[in-house]
Structures are given as structure tokens and as C-alpha cells.
Design a protein around this motif. Structure first.
Motif, mmCIF file in Angstrom:
data_model
loop_
_atom_site.group_PDB
_atom_site.id
_atom_site.type_symbol
_atom_site.label_atom_id
_atom_site.label_comp_id
_atom_site.label_asym_id
_atom_site.label_seq_id
_atom_site.Cartn_x
_atom_site.Cartn_y
_atom_site.Cartn_z
ATOM 1 N N THR A 88 -48.759 -27.139 -20.500
ATOM 2 C CA THR A 88 -48.976 -25.695 -20.598
ATOM 3 C C THR A 88 -48.388 -25.217 -21.907
ATOM 4 O O THR A 88 -47.603 -25.922 -22.551
ATOM 5 N N TRP A 89 -48.723 -23.983 -22.310
ATOM 6 C CA TRP A 89 -48.448 -23.559 -23.673
ATOM 7 C C TRP A 89 -47.807 -22.183 -23.742
ATOM 8 O O TRP A 89 -48.102 -21.310 -22.926
ATOM 9 N N THR A 90 -46.944 -22.029 -24.736
ATOM 10 C CA THR A 90 -46.413 -20.717 -25.097
ATOM 11 C C THR A 90 -46.929 -20.382 -26.489
ATOM 12 O O THR A 90 -46.762 -21.179 -27.427
ATOM 13 N N TYR A 91 -47.552 -19.221 -26.619
ATOM 14 C CA TYR A 91 -48.114 -18.808 -27.903
ATOM 15 C C TYR A 91 -47.104 -17.944 -28.659
ATOM 16 O O TYR A 91 -46.424 -17.106 -28.065
ATOM 17 N N ALA A 92 -47.035 -18.183 -29.950
ATOM 18 C CA ALA A 92 -46.117 -17.421 -30.790
ATOM 19 C C ALA A 92 -46.737 -16.080 -31.169
ATOM 20 O O ALA A 92 -47.941 -15.982 -31.439
ATOM 21 N N GLN A 93 -45.914 -15.067 -31.175
ATOM 22 C CA GLN A 93 -46.348 -13.779 -31.690
ATOM 23 C C GLN A 93 -46.388 -13.843 -33.213
ATOM 24 O O GLN A 93 -45.567 -14.519 -33.841
ATOM 25 N N PRO A 94 -47.335 -13.160 -33.843
ATOM 26 C CA PRO A 94 -47.418 -13.183 -35.308
ATOM 27 C C PRO A 94 -46.117 -12.714 -35.951
ATOM 28 O O PRO A 94 -45.458 -11.792 -35.462
ATOM 29 N N VAL A 95 -45.752 -13.380 -37.037
ATOM 30 C CA VAL A 95 -44.547 -12.995 -37.773
ATOM 31 C C VAL A 95 -44.722 -11.595 -38.344
ATOM 32 O O VAL A 95 -43.820 -10.763 -38.316
ATOM 33 N N ASN A 96 -45.896 -11.330 -38.870
ATOM 34 C CA ASN A 96 -46.254 -9.981 -39.369
ATOM 35 C C ASN A 96 -47.780 -9.881 -39.360
ATOM 36 O O ASN A 96 -48.469 -10.833 -38.987
#
Length: 281
Positions: A88-96
Motif C-alpha cells: 500500500t502507498w502513502t502519497y507525498a503532498q507537493p512541496v510547492n
């Protein structure tokens, strides 16, 4: 001779005999005393050298080693975390929300890290963003721009940080030792991300930059290249995870920010490459 005088003579002879025998007894006792110490305390005699050596000592032997505690048993090796994950996966929020690059086609990407690896999605996402935004990366040629977007925003490709098992699944290949690209899946192998490779002549950070640029390069349409000449910078599209082939390790397509480092087209055909693995590294 009268009877009285006779008795006196007998008593005198008897007394003389008693004195004589008393003297004999005294002389015998004195001889025993001096010969054997009978009847008195004997002065201790010094041991001769041979006896002194043979006699056990009562002094503790200070040369004997001190007793030591037994060495603790070695702890069993810990299985590295990167060998397995949950799938399963955790997606990163955009840095900017910034688009990196000044010209060229815009490609949007998102970033996902497999759960169970104990690797932080935000840190990995920031690293990918910083690598693609670097002026030595793919934007330097003026053909591409990049933007990191959140999950579900319609990204053109996804950069995965995956366990070797998930790497094989995402790339449709049995090779679990390297990273890969399969369609819109740009997959960084967590084993390589954590440990790098022994022959890499730079830092672990520069190896990670190479892995990102190499796999994104495939997504941009670049094929494999080989080392052009011993001692030169390796093309970023060379399979440097397998070998450097005499070149100097290089993480960037445009190491000076202007000139693309290239080499002859070609694949690594060494013993580490399974015969059914058509893709990467």
C-alpha cells in the motif's frame, strides 16, 4: 667390725649408687634435649634453597589472569526493512505549486512511498522535487518542465519508492535488484535507495540523484547509453547501478547546466542482468 659400723658403710654405698644413677639419668636427659629438642621449644630452622623452591607459597599469584565474564552471544542479524513492504502507498503532498523549468513540455508527476518500509513520503517527495528542479537536471535542455501534484490530480507519471517485490510487480520484471521504468511508473528500488551500490564513486545522495534522473529520463524517451571512454563522465543514461565501466559516476544529464553528457547507445549485458529483464537500470 661392729654391727653399727657395718650398717653405715652399707648406707654410704647405697647413697653413692643413687647419686651415680641420678647423674646417669641427668646426662641421658641432656643428650636427648640437645639431640632432638625433647623437653623444650625448638628454634625454627631456615629452609635450604631446594626446599624453599619446592615448598608451596601462600601468597596469591598476581600473574594469573583475572577471570573474565563470558562474551555476550552475537545478536542475530536484523532483516533490512527495505526487503518487504505492505503493498500500500502513502502519497507525498507537493512541496510547492511551482513549475520548474523555463521552457518545454510540462509534465506533472506525483510521488508515492510504499508503507512498511519506514521511509518518509514527504522527505522522498522533497528529494525528487529538488532533483528535477536542479539546473543540471532535465530542465536544462529547454525541452521539459515539471510540476509535482497531489494524488488523484491526473499526473503524467508517478515516482514510486518501492520494495524489491513491489518493484518487480510495477515493472513486470523478475529483477528485484535495480530500479526501473515501466510506462508511467517510475520506480526507485528501496534497496538501492537505502544502500546504494558498492562501486559508486560518489556519495549516497548523488547516487539517489542519479537513480531519479535515470528513470525519469526513460519516461522522457531516452534509451540506455554506455561509457564513451575510460576516465570520462558517465552518461546519466548509462546503467551505472551495474557498473561504471571505467567512467566517473555522474548523476546529471547536464552536469555543467548546459552540455548534455552522452555516450554510444547500448545496454549492459553482464552477469547481473536476468535474461528476461528488458528494462532498466
Amino acid at each position: 667390725m661392729t654391727e653399727g659400723r657395718l650398717d653405715r658403710k652399707r648406707r654410704l654405698r647405697r647413697r653413692r649408687r643413687l647419686v651415680f644413677f641420678s647423674i646417669l639419668v641427668l646426662m641421658a636427659g641432656a643428650g636427648l634435649y640437645f639431640a632432638f629438642g625433647i623437653g623444650g621449644s625448638e628454634k625454627p630452622q631456615a629452609l635450604d634453597e631446594e626446599e624453599r623452591i619446592a615448598s608451596p607459597t601462600t601468597i596469591a599469584d598476581t600473574t594469573s589472569p583475572e577471570p573474565t565474564a563470558p562474551s555476550p552471544s552475537p545478536e542475530p542479524p536484523i532483516t533490512p526493512l527495505y526487503f518487504s513492504g505492505t503493498g500500500t502507498w502513502t502519497y507525498a503532498q507537493p512541496v510547492n505549486n511551482a513549475v520548474v523549468g523555463d521552457a518545454g513540455t510540462l509534465l506533472q508527476y506525483d510521488v508515492a512511498v510504499e508503507n512498511g518500509l519506514e521511509l518518509d513520503a514527504a522527505e522522498f517527495g522533497a528529494f525528487v522535487n529538488e532533483t528535477l528542479a536542479d539546473p543540471r537536471s532535465w530542465t536544462a535542455g529547454g525541452a521539459w518542465r515539471f510540476e509535482q501534484v497531489p494524488q488523484g490530480a491526473g499526473a503524467d507519471f508517478t515516482v514510486y519508492l518501492a520494495s524489491p517485490e513491489q518493484r518487480a510487480y510495477l515493472c513486470g520484471s523478475q529483477n528485484t535488484t535495480v530500479s526501473c521504468r515501466n510506462g508511467d511508473n517510475v520506480v526507485i528500488n528501496s534497496a538501492r535507495w537505502i544502500a546504494g551500490v558498492e562501486h559508486w564513486d560518489g556519495t549516497l545522495e548523488s547516487y539517489r540523484q542519479y537513480a531519479v534522473n535515470h528513470e525519469v529520463g526513460h519516461r522522457l524517451g531516452h534509451g540506455h547509453e554506455v561509457c564513451p571512454s575510460e576516465g570520462e563522465l558517465s552518461p546519466v543514461m548509462a546503467q551505472q547501478t551495474y557498473q561504471l565501466a571505467g567512467c566517473v559516476g555522474n548523476a546529471w544529464p547536464y552536469p555543467d547546466g548546459t552540455s548534455y553528457v552522452s555516450g554510444p547507445a547500448g545496454d549492459y549485458n553482464g552477469p547481473d542482468l536476468p535474461p528476461d529483464d528488458f528494462v532498466d537500470q
